[in-house]
Design an enzyme around this catalytic site. Structure first.
Site, PDB file in Angstrom:
ATOM      1  N   GLU A  53       0.848  -1.195   0.000  1.00  0.00           N
ATOM      2  CA  GLU A  53       0.000   0.000   0.000  1.00  0.00           C
ATOM      3  C   GLU A  53       0.880   1.240   0.000  1.00  0.00           C
ATOM      4  OE1 GLU A  53      -2.633  -0.576   3.339  1.00  0.00           O
ATOM      5  OE2 GLU A  53      -4.048  -1.675   2.089  1.00  0.00           O
ATOM      6  N   HIS A  67      -9.256   9.831   3.604  1.00  0.00           N
ATOM      7  CA  HIS A  67      -8.950   8.787   2.630  1.00  0.00           C
ATOM      8  C   HIS A  67      -9.182   9.395   1.260  1.00  0.00           C
ATOM      9  CE1 HIS A  67      -8.772   5.096   0.392  1.00  0.00           C
ATOM     10  NE2 HIS A  67      -8.352   4.493   1.480  1.00  0.00           N
ATOM     11  N   ARG A  76      -1.278   8.973   1.728  1.00  0.00           N
ATOM     12  CA  ARG A  76      -2.676   9.404   1.588  1.00  0.00           C
ATOM     13  C   ARG A  76      -2.881  10.911   1.578  1.00  0.00           C
ATOM     14  NH1 ARG A  76      -5.381   5.035   5.571  1.00  0.00           N
ATOM     15  NH2 ARG A  76      -5.479   3.448   3.971  1.00  0.00           N
ATOM     16  N   HIS A  78     -11.230   9.656   7.283  1.00  0.00           N
ATOM     17  CA  HIS A  78     -11.005   8.225   7.404  1.00  0.00           C
ATOM     18  C   HIS A  78     -10.473   7.808   8.762  1.00  0.00           C
ATOM     19  CE1 HIS A  78     -10.458   4.253   5.879  1.00  0.00           C
ATOM     20  NE2 HIS A  78      -9.149   4.276   5.947  1.00  0.00           N
ATOM     21  N   ARG A  81      -0.994   8.750   9.601  1.00  0.00           N
ATOM     22  CA  ARG A  81      -0.929   7.294   9.768  1.00  0.00           C
ATOM     23  C   ARG A  81      -0.471   6.599   8.484  1.00  0.00           C
ATOM     24  NH1 ARG A  81      -5.367   2.823   9.195  1.00  0.00           N
ATOM     25  NH2 ARG A  81      -6.060   4.272   7.594  1.00  0.00           N
TER      26      ARG A  81
HETATM   27  C1  LIG Z   1     -13.725   1.761   5.765  1.00  0.00           C
HETATM   28  C2  LIG Z   1     -12.479   1.605   6.594  1.00  0.00           C
HETATM   29  C3  LIG Z   1     -11.410   0.841   6.115  1.00  0.00           C
HETATM   30  C4  LIG Z   1     -10.259   0.685   6.893  1.00  0.00           C
HETATM   31  N1  LIG Z   1      -9.249  -0.123   6.434  1.00  0.00           N
HETATM   32  C5  LIG Z   1      -8.190  -0.374   7.240  1.00  0.00           C
HETATM   33  C6  LIG Z   1      -7.210  -1.333   6.884  1.00  0.00           C
HETATM   34  O1  LIG Z   1      -7.294  -1.955   5.828  1.00  0.00           O
HETATM   35  N2  LIG Z   1      -6.173  -1.539   7.736  1.00  0.00           N
HETATM   36  C7  LIG Z   1      -6.047  -0.869   8.936  1.00  0.00           C
HETATM   37  O2  LIG Z   1      -5.083  -1.111   9.683  1.00  0.00           O
HETATM   38  N3  LIG Z   1      -6.979   0.032   9.298  1.00  0.00           N
HETATM   39  C8  LIG Z   1      -8.042   0.282   8.499  1.00  0.00           C
HETATM   40  N4  LIG Z   1      -8.991   1.185   8.896  1.00  0.00           N
HETATM   41  C9  LIG Z   1      -8.876   1.792  10.207  1.00  0.00           C
HETATM   42  C10 LIG Z   1      -9.232   0.751  11.246  1.00  0.00           C
HETATM   43  O3  LIG Z   1     -10.318  -0.020  10.789  1.00  0.00           O
HETATM   44  C11 LIG Z   1      -9.610   1.379  12.583  1.00  0.00           C
HETATM   45  O4  LIG Z   1      -8.645   2.296  12.976  1.00  0.00           O
HETATM   46  C12 LIG Z   1      -9.716   0.294  13.646  1.00  0.00           C
HETATM   47  O5  LIG Z   1     -10.621  -0.692  13.214  1.00  0.00           O
HETATM   48  C13 LIG Z   1     -10.169   0.876  14.961  1.00  0.00           C
HETATM   49  O6  LIG Z   1     -10.468  -0.197  15.804  1.00  0.00           O
HETATM   50  P1  LIG Z   1     -11.071   0.107  17.236  1.00  0.00           P
HETATM   51  O7  LIG Z   1     -11.256  -1.208  17.885  1.00  0.00           O
HETATM   52  O8  LIG Z   1     -10.239   1.125  17.902  1.00  0.00           O
HETATM   53  O9  LIG Z   1     -12.471   0.805  16.921  1.00  0.00           O
HETATM   54  P2  LIG Z   1     -13.759   0.284  16.126  1.00  0.00           P
HETATM   55  O10 LIG Z   1     -13.490  -0.907  15.322  1.00  0.00           O
HETATM   56  O11 LIG Z   1     -14.332   1.473  15.436  1.00  0.00           O
HETATM   57  O12 LIG Z   1     -14.718  -0.154  17.287  1.00  0.00           O
HETATM   58  C14 LIG Z   1     -15.255   0.790  18.176  1.00  0.00           C
HETATM   59  C15 LIG Z   1     -16.309   0.115  18.993  1.00  0.00           C
HETATM   60  O13 LIG Z   1     -16.730   0.964  20.058  1.00  0.00           O
HETATM   61  C16 LIG Z   1     -18.149   0.981  20.120  1.00  0.00           C
HETATM   62  N5  LIG Z   1     -18.516   2.230  20.784  1.00  0.00           N
HETATM   63  C17 LIG Z   1     -18.194   3.496  20.439  1.00  0.00           C
HETATM   64  N6  LIG Z   1     -18.689   4.369  21.346  1.00  0.00           N
HETATM   65  C18 LIG Z   1     -19.330   3.639  22.285  1.00  0.00           C
HETATM   66  C19 LIG Z   1     -20.062   3.955  23.464  1.00  0.00           C
HETATM   67  N7  LIG Z   1     -20.250   5.225  23.856  1.00  0.00           N
HETATM   68  N8  LIG Z   1     -20.585   2.940  24.187  1.00  0.00           N
HETATM   69  C20 LIG Z   1     -20.450   1.645  23.797  1.00  0.00           C
HETATM   70  N9  LIG Z   1     -19.774   1.293  22.682  1.00  0.00           N
HETATM   71  C21 LIG Z   1     -19.228   2.279  21.941  1.00  0.00           C
HETATM   72  C22 LIG Z   1     -18.571   0.835  18.682  1.00  0.00           C
HETATM   73  O14 LIG Z   1     -19.904   0.428  18.590  1.00  0.00           O
HETATM   74  C23 LIG Z   1     -17.576  -0.237  18.229  1.00  0.00           C
HETATM   75  O15 LIG Z   1     -17.993  -1.503  18.659  1.00  0.00           O
HETATM   76  C24 LIG Z   1     -10.155   1.353   8.125  1.00  0.00           C
HETATM   77  C25 LIG Z   1     -11.210   2.134   8.592  1.00  0.00           C
HETATM   78  C26 LIG Z   1     -12.357   2.252   7.835  1.00  0.00           C
HETATM   79  C27 LIG Z   1     -13.492   3.086   8.361  1.00  0.00           C
END
Ligand SMILES: Cc1cc2nc3c(=O)[nH]c(=O)nc-3n(C[C@H](O)[C@H](O)[C@H](O)COP(=O)(O)OP(=O)(O)OC[C@H]3O[C@@H](n4cnc5c(N)ncnc54)[C@H](O)[C@@H]3O)c2cc1C
Length: 525
Positions: free
Chosen positions: A114, A236, A282, A343, A378
Site C-alpha cells: 500500500e 482517505h 494518503r 477516514h 498514519r
Molecule cells: C472503511 C475503513 C477501512 C479501513 N481499512 C483499514 C485497513 O485496511 N487496515 C487498517 O489497519 N486500518 C483500516 N482502517 C482503520 C481501522 O479499521 C480502525 O482504525 C480500527 O478498526 C479501529 O479499531 P477500534 O477497535 O479502535 O475501533 P472500532 O473498530 O471502530 O470499534 C469501536 C467500537 O466501540 C463501540 N462504541 C463506540 N462508542 C461507544 C459507546 N459510547 N458505548 C459503547 N460502545 C461504543 C462501537 O460500537 C464499536 O464496537 C479502516 C477504517 C475504515 C473506516
C-alpha cells in the site's frame, strides 16, 4: 448494578483483543452501542501491516512509519508495535482468521503493498480483512463463559473517584444507556478500557461507520485525560462517489495494484503532484485530488484499474467489484468515481505502551488513543496492528495489576430531567456541526476558518449541554454531546499548530517548523 473485573467499552478489534486475552482469568463486560460486529474494524478492507517476509525488515517498516508520520511518530512506540507485529498476526492465524493464501510465497500468504510502504507487507483476507477478523474473534467471544456481551448499550460517562468526591482520580466503570430497555445502568469494574474507536462522524463525509462519534475521546477528556495531536485527521483519498451509496471506501490496495487516478477527460494527474504518483502517502493524494477538484470545479475524479485483466480484478477486489456492479459501474471496464472523505483520527487520549491513560485504572486502546505511532499521519494498515499489539500489552498489564476496591457507586440520577420537547434541536445541531467541520476544518485550513468553526462550536456546545441537563438521555443526544466536544478539541489543537505538517495543512503557515512538537490539551489547564 452489574459488576465486572474488567469493563471494555467498544467491540472493535481493540476491544475484542482485550476481551479474549483477559477472559481466561477475569470476568469481562464487553459493552457496545450497536451489535457486536459494528465498528470500523469490520469495514477495514486493505489488511494489516506486519513484518512477515524474510525479505522485509523491522527497520524498514519502522522507517516507512516514521516517514509517513512527518517527524511526529514516537520512535519507541513505533519500534514496540512493529517488533510485535508478527506475533499478533500469528495469534489471528491461530484463531482461524482466513487470510488470503499464496502457496508460491514463502510465508504461504499473499502480501499486498500500500501507499507509503517500501515492501509488500499487508496480510489480508481478499478485500474484506476486517470482517474476516471480527467475525472469527466474535464467535470466540460469544462462546466464552467469562465474557458478558452487552449489545445496544451506549456508555454515557465514566465513573471516577473525582466525580464521586473521593481522593485521587481512579476509574470505577461507567454509566450506560441500555437502549432497548431505555434505562441507564451502572457498570462497575476495577479496570475500565475505552476501545470506542475514532471520530470520523464529526465531519459530513466520512468512510467511518455511524459508531465513530468520538465518544471515548470525549468521555476520557471529561474524566481528566489529556488529548494529543487531535488536529491530524486523515482523509482517505478514494471514497466511492455515488448518490446511492454511503461512505463506501475504495481501498488503497487498488492503487497498490496499479490503479491510476484520472480527470474526467482521462488525463493522469498524480505524477505532476508527487514523484511517487498514485503510491504517494494518503495526505498527498487527498490534497492533490482536492486541488484538482477545486481547480476544475469537479464533483469527483476517477480511479482506473480497468486495464488489468477482469479475472485479476475480480479475484483481488471481489467486494468492491460486486458493490460497484450493483450501482451500475463495472470496474473491469470503466473507471471508479471517487472523492476524499475523513477516514482516521490520528490523535486521541494520551497513553503509554500499556494503554494507561492519565486516570488510574483507565486504559484506552485503538483509534481512541494516541500512543504516538501515527505521528502527523498514519501509515496505511498500521492501525489494526496497533489495536492488537497495545491491546495485548494492556491485557498483560491488567492481569498483573492489583484489582482496586470499589467504593459505593450511586445510581444514575435522572430525577430532575424530563422527556425532550423538541428533538429537532438534536438533528439540526448534528447537521450544522458536521457541515461546519467539513467546510472550515477540512483538508486545507486557515486561521479564519478555524476561528469561524470554533465560534460555531461554542454556541452549539452551550445549546447541547443545556439540552443534556434538562432532558432524558438518548443515543443521539449522547453522541451529539460527544461529537461537539471532540470537534472542539480538533479545532483547538489545529489553532495551536503554527505550521503545516503531515495531515495538517494551513495556508497561513505553509512551512514546516524545524523542531517537531506534539499538540497537547489538558482538561485541568
Ligand atoms: C472503511 C475503513 C477501512 C479501513 N481499512 C483499514 C485497513 O485496511 N487496515 C487498517 O489497519 N486500518 C483500516 N482502517 C482503520 C481501522 O479499521 C480502525 O482504525 C480500527 O478498526 C479501529 O479499531 P477500534 O477497535 O479502535 O475501533 P472500532 O473498530 O471502530 O470499534 C469501536 C467500537 O466501540 C463501540 N462504541 C463506540 N462508542 C461507544 C459507546 N459510547 N458505548 C459503547 N460502545 C461504543 C462501537 O460500537 C464499536 O464496537 C479502516 C477504517 C475504515 C473506516
Amino acid at each position: 448494578m452489574l459488576k465486572f473485573d474488567v469493563l471494555i467499552i467498544g467491540s472493535g478489534l481493540a476491544g475484542m483483543t482485550l476481551a479474549l486475552h483477559l477472559a481466561e482469568h477475569r470476568k469481562v463486560g464487553l459493552v457496545t452501542k450497536r451489535d457486536l460486529l459494528e465498528g470500523s474494524s469490520t469495514y477495514a478492507q486493505g489488511g494489516i501491516a506486519a513484518v512477515l517476509d524474510t525479505g522485509d525488515s523491522v527497520e524498514a517498516h519502522i522507517q516507512d512509519t516514521l516517514v509517513a508520520g512527518a517527524g511526529l511518530c514516537n520512535e519507541d512506540t513505533t519500534r514496540f508495535i512493529v517488533e510485535h507485529s508478527k506475533e499478533a498476526i500469528d495469534w489471528l492465524i491461530e484463531l482461524g482468521v482466513p487470510f488470503t493464501k499464496d502457496e508460491t510465497h514463502k510465508t504461504g500468504y499473499h502480501l499486498t503493498r500500500e501507499g507509503g510502504h517500501s515492501h509488500r507487507r499487508i496480510i489480508h483476507a481478499a478485500d474484506a480483512t476486517g470482517a474476516a477478523v471480527t467475525s472469527t474473534l466474535g464467535q470466540k467471544i460469544k462462546a466464552h463463559p467469562n465474557i458478558t456481551v452487552l449489545e445496544d448499550h451506549i456508555a454515557i460517562d465514566l465513573i471516577t473517584s473525582k466525580k464521586l468526591g473521593l481522593d485521587d482520580n481512579r476509574c470505577f466503570g461507567a454509566y450506560a444507556l441500555d437502549k432497548q430497555a431505555d434505562e441507564v445502568v451502572t457498570l462497575a469494574a476495577s479496570h475500565t478500557i475505552l476501545a470506542s474507536g475514532g471520530a470520523g462522524k464529526v465531519y459530513l463525509y466520512t468512510t467511518n461507520p455511524d459508531t465513530a462519534t468520538g465518544d471515548g475521546i470525549a468521555m476520557g477528556w471529561r474524566a481528566g485525560c489529556r488529548v494529543s495531536n487531535m488536529e491530524f485527521i486523515q482523509f482517505h483519498p478514494t471514497c466511492l462517489y455515488h448518490p446511492h451509496t454511503k461512505s463506501f471506501l475504495i481501498t488503497e490496495a487498488v492503487r497498490g495494484e496499479g490503479g491510476i487516478l484520472r480527470l474526467p477527460d482521462g488525463t493522469r494527474f498524480m505524477p505532476s503532484h508527487d514523484a511517487r504518483a498514485e503510491l504517494a502517502p494518503r495526505d498527498v493524494v487527498a490534497r492533490a485530488i482536492d486541488f484538482e477538484m477545486k481547480r476544475h470545479g469537479l464533483d469527483c475524479v476517477y480511479l482506473d484499474i480497468s486495464y488489468k485483466p477482469a479475472s485479476f480484478i475480480q479475484e483481488h477486489f471481489p467486494n468492491i467489484h460486486a458493490h460497484c456492479l450493483e450501482l451500475g459501474i463495472d470496474i473491469t471496464k470503466e473507471p471508479i468515481p471517487v472523492v476524499p472523505a475523513v477516514h482516521f483520527t490520528c490523535g486521541g487520549l494520551v497513553t503509554d505502551l500499556d494503554g494507561h491513560t492519565d486516570v488510574d485504572s483507565l486504559y484506552a486502546v485503538g483509534e481512541v488513543a494516541c500512543t504516538g505511532l501515527h505521528g502527523a499521519n498514519r501509515l496505511a494498515s498500521n492501525s489494526l496492528l496497533e489495536c492488537m499489539v497495545i491491546g495485548r500489552a494492556a491485557a498483560a498489564e491488567i492481569l498483573n495489576a492489583q484489582p482496586a476496591e470499589l467504593p459505593v457507586i450511586p445510581s444514575w440520577d435522572d430525577s430532575r430531567v424530563t422527556d425532550p420537547d423538541e428533538e429537532v434541536v438534536i438533528s439540526h445541531n448534528w447537521d450544522e456541526l458536521r457541515r461546519a467541520m467539513w467546510d472550515y476544518v477540512g483538508i486545507v485550513r486557515t486561521n479564519k476558518r478555524l476561528e469561524r468553526a470554533l465560534n460555531r462550536i461554542k454556541l452549539l456546545s452551550e445549546e447541547i449541554n443545556e439540552y443534556y441537563s434538562n432532558f432524558h438521555v438518548s443515543n443521539d443526544l449522547i453522541e451529539l454531546r460527544n461529537l461537539v466536544q471532540t470537534a472542539e478539541l480538533i479545532v483547538r489543537s489545529a489553532l495551536l499548530r503554527k505550521e503545516s505538517r503531515g495531515l495538517h495543512y494551513s495556508r497561513d503557515y505553509p512551512e514546516t517548523l524545524a523542531e517537531p512538537h506534539d499538540t497537547m490539551l489538558s482538561p485541568s489547564a
